[in-house]
Design a protein around this motif. Sequence first.
Motif, PDB file in Angstrom:
ATOM      1  N   CYS A  64      -4.548   6.099   4.459  1.00 35.70           N
ATOM      2  CA  CYS A  64      -5.930   6.549   4.307  1.00 35.70           C
ATOM      3  C   CYS A  64      -5.970   8.078   4.381  1.00 35.70           C
ATOM      4  O   CYS A  64      -5.423   8.686   5.300  1.00 35.70           O
ATOM      5  N   LYS A  69      -7.195  -3.163  -4.588  1.00 34.36           N
ATOM      6  CA  LYS A  69      -8.375  -3.136  -3.734  1.00 34.36           C
ATOM      7  C   LYS A  69      -8.522  -1.739  -3.145  1.00 34.36           C
ATOM      8  O   LYS A  69      -7.606  -1.215  -2.520  1.00 34.36           O
ATOM      9  N   TRP A  70      -9.718  -1.149  -3.370  1.00 35.60           N
ATOM     10  CA  TRP A  70      -9.978   0.202  -2.895  1.00 35.60           C
ATOM     11  C   TRP A  70     -11.001   0.172  -1.765  1.00 35.60           C
ATOM     12  O   TRP A  70     -11.947  -0.604  -1.799  1.00 35.60           O
ATOM     13  N   ARG A  71     -10.806   1.024  -0.778  1.00 35.48           N
ATOM     14  CA  ARG A  71     -11.799   1.213   0.274  1.00 35.48           C
ATOM     15  C   ARG A  71     -12.196   2.691   0.281  1.00 35.48           C
ATOM     16  O   ARG A  71     -11.372   3.557   0.576  1.00 35.48           O
ATOM     17  N   VAL A  72     -13.434   2.973  -0.095  1.00 28.87           N
ATOM     18  CA  VAL A  72     -13.923   4.353  -0.198  1.00 28.87           C
ATOM     19  C   VAL A  72     -14.893   4.606   0.939  1.00 28.87           C
ATOM     20  O   VAL A  72     -15.888   3.890   1.092  1.00 28.87           O
ATOM     21  N   SER A  73     -14.624   5.627   1.727  1.00 27.71           N
ATOM     22  CA  SER A  73     -15.462   5.962   2.876  1.00 27.71           C
ATOM     23  C   SER A  73     -16.094   7.329   2.691  1.00 27.71           C
ATOM     24  O   SER A  73     -15.566   8.186   1.969  1.00 27.71           O
ATOM     25  N   GLN A  87       0.845  -1.181   0.000  1.00 31.28           N
ATOM     26  CA  GLN A  87       0.000   0.000   0.000  1.00 31.28           C
ATOM     27  C   GLN A  87       0.885   1.236   0.000  1.00 31.28           C
ATOM     28  O   GLN A  87       1.792   1.364   0.826  1.00 31.28           O
TER      29      GLN A  87
END
Length: 266
Positions: free
Chosen positions: A237, A254-258, A233
């Motif tokens: 974040c 792999k994406w993590r969108v908040s 990574q």
Amino acid sequence: MSLASPLDCMPPGELYVSNIRVSHVAESLFRLSLCVARIVTPLPFPVLERGVFGSTESGFRDFVLNHWEVSPFLVNRMAAGAKIEEDDLFGPLSANLVGTYPSFLSSMLPGMVSCLPIASDELNMLAFLEEVQNKLGCPLVYQQDIRVVKTKSKKEVHFFANSLASCCVNDPHCLSTEDVLKCEEAYKEGYTVALRGMEFRFGSVAAIAEGLASIFGQPSVGANLYLTPPNSQGLACHYDDHCVFVCQLVGCKKWRVSSQSNVQLP
């Protein structure tokens, strides 16, 4: 090379006004300092629409009406009906990337020079060039042009940790030839190599950036390139204070969108 005044070469009573402005000459000088010899023509809207949102009628319209500056929007180009071979806007760039990691870094980075930051609303290119004339063509500047970073325990770790102490306007850290060659080593150790100013370095990227700026009514669009090794990574974040388009060129990620409801868009 200086040329004689065009007025001295014209027939009596005739005057021609050139469509080449001083700002065009100034921009050309800046691009020449980055080894980009010509000003690129923006891609037309239909080409951008197909390449970014696919060939379906609702793609771009749905994005503008329901998602622009409101919420994240994911486009699967295969599902959107895009013909990858025909509509892949980044094909010329990604073709140079596939299967060449990390040797790609050693072949590309040594030929790059610093891309001095220009405000998106900068109108006086001559004043800008006068201010930075001694910096044109200088080596890559850490943090300004390039970052070599990975996230460890939710914190960003820089490969060139000593460079952070001198990352200021008056004392920037310019990467030496030895530093540039170490980027390949850093990639192998799990570091992401992030490059800024790609719109000034590759004509195909410049055409896309200029086209996006035009259709969204922006003064300019910048383009960054992130090369991340497998199982790693790069950036921690975070959130951006500007609108961002992300295009996955090769590999998978792999994406993590908040949601960030307590931050207002500018």
